[in-house]
Design an enzyme around this catalytic site. Structure first.
Site, PDB file in Angstrom:
ATOM      1  N   LYS A  35      22.335  20.462 -10.792  1.00  0.00           N
ATOM      2  CA  LYS A  35      22.400  21.217  -9.528  1.00  0.00           C
ATOM      3  C   LYS A  35      23.465  20.610  -8.634  1.00  0.00           C
ATOM      4  O   LYS A  35      23.407  19.444  -8.267  1.00  0.00           O
ATOM      5  CB  LYS A  35      21.057  21.193  -8.785  1.00  0.00           C
ATOM      6  CG  LYS A  35      21.066  22.198  -7.632  1.00  0.00           C
ATOM      7  CD  LYS A  35      19.926  22.025  -6.658  1.00  0.00           C
ATOM      8  CE  LYS A  35      20.223  21.040  -5.570  1.00  0.00           C
ATOM      9  NZ  LYS A  35      21.378  21.381  -4.690  1.00  0.00           N
ATOM     10  N   GLY A  68      21.820  10.880  -3.821  1.00  0.00           N
ATOM     11  CA  GLY A  68      21.710  11.494  -2.499  1.00  0.00           C
ATOM     12  C   GLY A  68      21.030  10.524  -1.555  1.00  0.00           C
ATOM     13  O   GLY A  68      21.095   9.302  -1.750  1.00  0.00           O
ATOM     14  N   SER A  69      20.356  11.053  -0.573  1.00  0.00           N
ATOM     15  CA  SER A  69      19.789  10.179   0.462  1.00  0.00           C
ATOM     16  C   SER A  69      18.519   9.488  -0.027  1.00  0.00           C
ATOM     17  O   SER A  69      17.842   9.968  -0.945  1.00  0.00           O
ATOM     18  CB  SER A  69      19.478  11.004   1.706  1.00  0.00           C
ATOM     19  OG  SER A  69      18.471  11.942   1.396  1.00  0.00           O
ATOM     20  N   THR A  70      18.195   8.387   0.615  1.00  0.00           N
ATOM     21  CA  THR A  70      16.990   7.635   0.244  1.00  0.00           C
ATOM     22  C   THR A  70      15.735   8.467   0.507  1.00  0.00           C
ATOM     23  O   THR A  70      14.782   8.422  -0.270  1.00  0.00           O
ATOM     24  CB  THR A  70      16.961   6.298   1.006  1.00  0.00           C
ATOM     25  OG1 THR A  70      18.058   5.514   0.509  1.00  0.00           O
ATOM     26  CG2 THR A  70      15.674   5.534   0.796  1.00  0.00           C
ATOM     27  N   GLU A  74      20.164   7.108  -7.309  1.00  0.00           N
ATOM     28  CA  GLU A  74      21.263   6.437  -6.593  1.00  0.00           C
ATOM     29  C   GLU A  74      21.177   6.943  -5.164  1.00  0.00           C
ATOM     30  O   GLU A  74      21.418   8.127  -4.917  1.00  0.00           O
ATOM     31  CB  GLU A  74      22.628   6.829  -7.166  1.00  0.00           C
ATOM     32  CG  GLU A  74      22.843   6.496  -8.620  1.00  0.00           C
ATOM     33  CD  GLU A  74      23.170   5.035  -8.875  1.00  0.00           C
ATOM     34  OE1 GLU A  74      23.176   4.235  -7.921  1.00  0.00           O
ATOM     35  OE2 GLU A  74      23.401   4.709 -10.044  1.00  0.00           O
ATOM     36  N   CYS A 111      28.599   6.217  -0.253  1.00  0.00           N
ATOM     37  CA  CYS A 111      27.297   5.529  -0.235  1.00  0.00           C
ATOM     38  C   CYS A 111      27.483   4.025  -0.176  1.00  0.00           C
ATOM     39  O   CYS A 111      26.659   3.318   0.397  1.00  0.00           O
ATOM     40  CB  CYS A 111      26.478   5.938  -1.442  1.00  0.00           C
ATOM     41  SG  CYS A 111      27.385   5.784  -2.961  1.00  0.00           S
ATOM     42  N   GLU A 151      21.811   4.221   7.951  1.00  0.00           N
ATOM     43  CA  GLU A 151      23.033   4.746   7.322  1.00  0.00           C
ATOM     44  C   GLU A 151      23.564   5.917   8.145  1.00  0.00           C
ATOM     45  O   GLU A 151      22.840   6.878   8.410  1.00  0.00           O
ATOM     46  CB  GLU A 151      22.710   5.222   5.910  1.00  0.00           C
ATOM     47  CG  GLU A 151      23.938   5.705   5.178  1.00  0.00           C
ATOM     48  CD  GLU A 151      23.636   6.212   3.783  1.00  0.00           C
ATOM     49  OE1 GLU A 151      22.680   6.996   3.640  1.00  0.00           O
ATOM     50  OE2 GLU A 151      24.364   5.845   2.860  1.00  0.00           O
TER      51      GLU A 151
HETATM   52  P1  NAD Z   1      20.510  14.788   0.244  1.00  0.00           P
HETATM   53  O1  NAD Z   1      19.525  13.848  -0.345  1.00  0.00           O
HETATM   54  O2  NAD Z   1      20.084  15.650   1.355  1.00  0.00           O
HETATM   55  O3  NAD Z   1      21.071  15.800  -0.881  1.00  0.00           O
HETATM   56  C1  NAD Z   1      21.565  15.355  -2.103  1.00  0.00           C
HETATM   57  C2  NAD Z   1      21.221  16.381  -3.179  1.00  0.00           C
HETATM   58  O4  NAD Z   1      19.803  16.478  -3.288  1.00  0.00           O
HETATM   59  C3  NAD Z   1      21.724  17.789  -2.869  1.00  0.00           C
HETATM   60  O5  NAD Z   1      22.115  18.400  -4.082  1.00  0.00           O
HETATM   61  C4  NAD Z   1      20.475  18.476  -2.320  1.00  0.00           C
HETATM   62  O6  NAD Z   1      20.482  19.865  -2.481  1.00  0.00           O
HETATM   63  C5  NAD Z   1      19.392  17.824  -3.152  1.00  0.00           C
HETATM   64  N1  NAD Z   1      18.053  17.852  -2.546  1.00  0.00           N
HETATM   65  C6  NAD Z   1      17.751  17.806  -1.219  1.00  0.00           C
HETATM   66  N2  NAD Z   1      16.403  17.858  -1.066  1.00  0.00           N
HETATM   67  C7  NAD Z   1      15.857  17.913  -2.312  1.00  0.00           C
HETATM   68  C8  NAD Z   1      14.529  17.955  -2.817  1.00  0.00           C
HETATM   69  N3  NAD Z   1      13.478  17.958  -2.006  1.00  0.00           N
HETATM   70  N4  NAD Z   1      14.329  17.997  -4.151  1.00  0.00           N
HETATM   71  C9  NAD Z   1      15.378  17.972  -4.985  1.00  0.00           C
HETATM   72  N5  NAD Z   1      16.669  17.946  -4.579  1.00  0.00           N
HETATM   73  C10 NAD Z   1      16.906  17.904  -3.260  1.00  0.00           C
HETATM   74  O7  NAD Z   1      21.756  13.905   0.601  1.00  0.00           O
HETATM   75  P2  NAD Z   1      23.032  14.329   1.402  1.00  0.00           P
HETATM   76  O8  NAD Z   1      22.765  14.128   2.836  1.00  0.00           O
HETATM   77  O9  NAD Z   1      23.526  15.647   0.956  1.00  0.00           O
HETATM   78  O10 NAD Z   1      24.047  13.215   0.853  1.00  0.00           O
HETATM   79  C11 NAD Z   1      24.305  12.052   1.543  1.00  0.00           C
HETATM   80  C12 NAD Z   1      23.433  10.911   1.022  1.00  0.00           C
HETATM   81  O11 NAD Z   1      23.685  10.661  -0.341  1.00  0.00           O
HETATM   82  C13 NAD Z   1      23.719   9.596   1.727  1.00  0.00           C
HETATM   83  O12 NAD Z   1      22.498   8.993   2.083  1.00  0.00           O
HETATM   84  C14 NAD Z   1      24.424   8.762   0.684  1.00  0.00           C
HETATM   85  O13 NAD Z   1      24.275   7.382   0.800  1.00  0.00           O
HETATM   86  C15 NAD Z   1      23.851   9.264  -0.576  1.00  0.00           C
HETATM   87  N6  NAD Z   1      24.772   9.043  -1.695  1.00  0.00           N
HETATM   88  C16 NAD Z   1      24.474   8.037  -2.571  1.00  0.00           C
HETATM   89  C17 NAD Z   1      25.315   7.763  -3.633  1.00  0.00           C
HETATM   90  C18 NAD Z   1      24.981   6.662  -4.624  1.00  0.00           C
HETATM   91  O14 NAD Z   1      25.554   6.657  -5.687  1.00  0.00           O
HETATM   92  N7  NAD Z   1      24.090   5.750  -4.321  1.00  0.00           N
HETATM   93  C19 NAD Z   1      26.466   8.521  -3.814  1.00  0.00           C
HETATM   94  C20 NAD Z   1      26.747   9.542  -2.897  1.00  0.00           C
HETATM   95  C21 NAD Z   1      25.872   9.798  -1.838  1.00  0.00           C
END
Ligand code: NAD
Length: 502
Positions: A191, A244-246, A266, A300, A402
């Site tokens: 996705k 994505g986010s924590t 991650e 990140c 963050e």
């Molecule tokens: P997010 O967690 O909101 O979204 C990331 C992904 O998860 C998107 O595809 C989103 O549609 C999906 N998602 C959201 N809610 C979901 C749920 N309930 N169930 C399943 N999927 C869901 O994050 P964001 O705000 O879009 O991205 C920024 C964050 O990502 C920052 O906190 C950053 O640190 C982190 N990040 C981490 C890394 C790493 O490798 N550690 C890399 C890039 C970004």
């Protein structure tokens, strides 16, 4: 129902036919609800194109296609070498279209075209090639036990893998997940982030052209709460790999627990960068700048907490701010001299500006920046001035949380022990950087910092061969490197009795 592509022309003159359906079973199909999500150019706030958004029903269709492909002889019976050839072909096709991919990444993400071309695309192609090379070099062991018995192990795919990626490096994040998953023989439903689905869909065209059997790779766009959640809940999905986010990682872990899915997470970070008094100050200022201001601060592993030994604090701050003010040119993603484009979305723009206000209200000093910038046409565009806070203390939210934008905090420390304690005063543990010319100190501090990665006299180095991931609330598991393969295969032990022995 298949969905025709839409003809697009980007502001840099590149033209192409953009797929806008869901890529399931090697076809672009309409979402069952007919719902779409608009992709926005963050520099102009204009809609680029609308893309079909998957519902739970569509996710089910994609997962079932992946499950059928997993069992199909066309995929299951391929030798490792043959899988590797498909991946090599995919990498070659991606490289041939690198200007198109860089254009798309710049347009819907807001990152600069030159960075997308010179950094993101180079990495994305390299990751697929790196894992293509592993396809016929990753296998089990023979283990001797007694004279009459032995055992061997098989490395088998985990099965159907659900992959969920963020918007900050769309194509790179996709390849970090696809590379090891395909090398190990899994099938995938990936996705894309709803803000940046376009490059992933073009990649779908290349997956088909490279010759992957239908259903081995499926790409869907959709909201996290709908499509993402349906993927994590699906009983036929054997593993979830998420970036994505924590907060989202935590909710995915809870959901995945219900069906005991294998997970790799991650997530977020608040990585420290330590400058000791014996460091090369020019290098420290240069890397500190890149460590937080590149990719609009949307990294990140961004080194967003700079800790400086008191003897060199004033000197460092002066050089760092000079570097920020002379290097971080904010502008449109297409201009050659732009260092920092717009933030990816209105939500991120508001979030970053919100944190800047929080920092001011907490009593931190804005050493530079601290405001939105009006650069786009008619005041449009999500541009934020690169912002440096000094006079910060560890209890402030801008120190602990963050921000995920071009905002950095600088603190002073007296001793090595204090620096390590400050660095580790975080729920996160993704990256960390240490600037010193003292070899012993460099390795001692690297060992003591609670993080998955440390850069010595550098920041943000990333390489397909090197494991990437976090500790504490920055994640579980590793991507990239040989470690990345462990997340996508499981070991089966076969015990053999060569006679009639007890
Ligand atoms: P997010 O967690 O909101 O979204 C990331 C992904 O998860 C998107 O595809 C989103 O549609 C999906 N998602 C959201 N809610 C979901 C749920 N309930 N169930 C399943 N999927 C869901 O994050 P964001 O705000 O879009 O991205 C920024 C964050 O990502 C920052 O906190 C950053 O640190 C982190 N990040 C981490 C890394 C790493 O490798 N550690 C890399 C890039 C970004």
């Amino acid at each position: 129902m298949t969905v025709p592509s839409v003809d697009l022309a980007a502001p840099n003159g590149v033209k192409w036919s953009q797929p806008v359906g869901l890529f399931i079973g090697n076809e672009f199909v309409a979402s069952s609800s007919g719902e779409t999500i608009a992709s926005i150019d963050p520099a102009t706030e204009e809609v680029i194109v609308s893309v079909h958004a998957a519902s739970a029903e569509d996710v089910d269709k994609a997962v079932k296609a992946a499950k059928t492909a997993l069992k199909s002889p066309d995929w299951k019976l391929l030798s490792g070498s043959e899988r590797g050839q498909l991946m090599w072909r995919l990498a070659d096709l991606m490289e041939a279209k690198k200007e198109l991919f860089a254009t798309i990444e710049a347009w819907d993400n807001g990152k600069t075209y030159h960075e997308a071309l010179e950094v993101d695309l180079v990495e994305a192609v390299a990751v697929i090639r790196y894992y293509a090379g592993f396809c016929d070099k990753y296998f089990g062991q023979v283990i001797s036990t007694t004279h009459q018995k032995f055992a061997y192990t098989l490395r088998q795919p985990i099965g159907v893998v659900g992959q969920i990626i963020p918007w900050n490096y769309p194509l790179s994040m996709a390849t970090w997940k696809l590379g090891p998953a395909l090398a190990c023989g899994n099938t995938v439903v990936l996705k894309a982030a709803e803000q940046t689905p376009l490059s992933i869909l073009v990649l779908g065209e290349l997956v088909k052209e490279a010759g992957f059997p239908p259903g081995v790779v499926n790409f869907i766009n959709g909201l996290g709460k709908d499509a993402g959640s349906a993927l994590v809940n699906h009983p036929l999905v054997d593993k979830i790999a998420f970036t994505g986010s924590t907060a989202t990682a935590s909710s995915i872990m809870a959901t995945a627990a219900k069906t005991l899915k294998n997970i790799t997470l991650e997530s977020g970070g608040k990585s420290p960068l330590l400058v000791f008094k014996d460091a090369d100050m020019d290098q420290a200022a240069k890397w500190s700048h890149l460590g937080i201001m590149s990719n609009q601060g949307q990294i990140c592993t961004a080194t967003s907490r700079i800790l400086v030994q008191e003897e060199v604090y004033d000197d460092f701050v002066k050089r760092f701010i000079e570097t920020v003010n002379t290097t971080s040119k904010v502008g449109h993603q297409w201009a050659e001299d732009t260092y920092q484009g717009p933030q990816v979305s209105k939500a991120q723009y508001d979030r970053v500006l919100g944190y800047i206000e929080i920092g001011k209200n907490e009593g931190a000093k804005v050493a530079t920046g601290g405001k939105a910038l009006s650069i786009g046409d008619k005041g449009k565009g999500y541009f934020v001035a690169p912002t440096v806070f000094t006079e910060v203390n560890p209890s402030m939210r801008i120190y602990q949380e963050e921000i995920f934008g071009p905002v950095v905090v600088i603190l002073r420390f007296k001793t090595e022990e204090e620096a390590i304690a400050l660095a580790n005063d975080s729920i996160y543990g993704l990256g960390a950087a240490v600037f010193t010319k003292d070899l012993e100190r460099a390795h001692r501090v690297s060992a003591e910092i609670e993080s998955g990665m440390v850069w010595v006299n550098s920041s943000q180095d990333c390489d397909p061969r090197i494991p990437f991931g976090g500790v504490k609330q920055s994640g579980i598991g590793r991507e990239l490197g040989e470690a990345g393969l462990e997340a996508y295969s499981q070991t089966k032990a076969v015990h053999v009795n060569m006679g009639n022995w007890l």
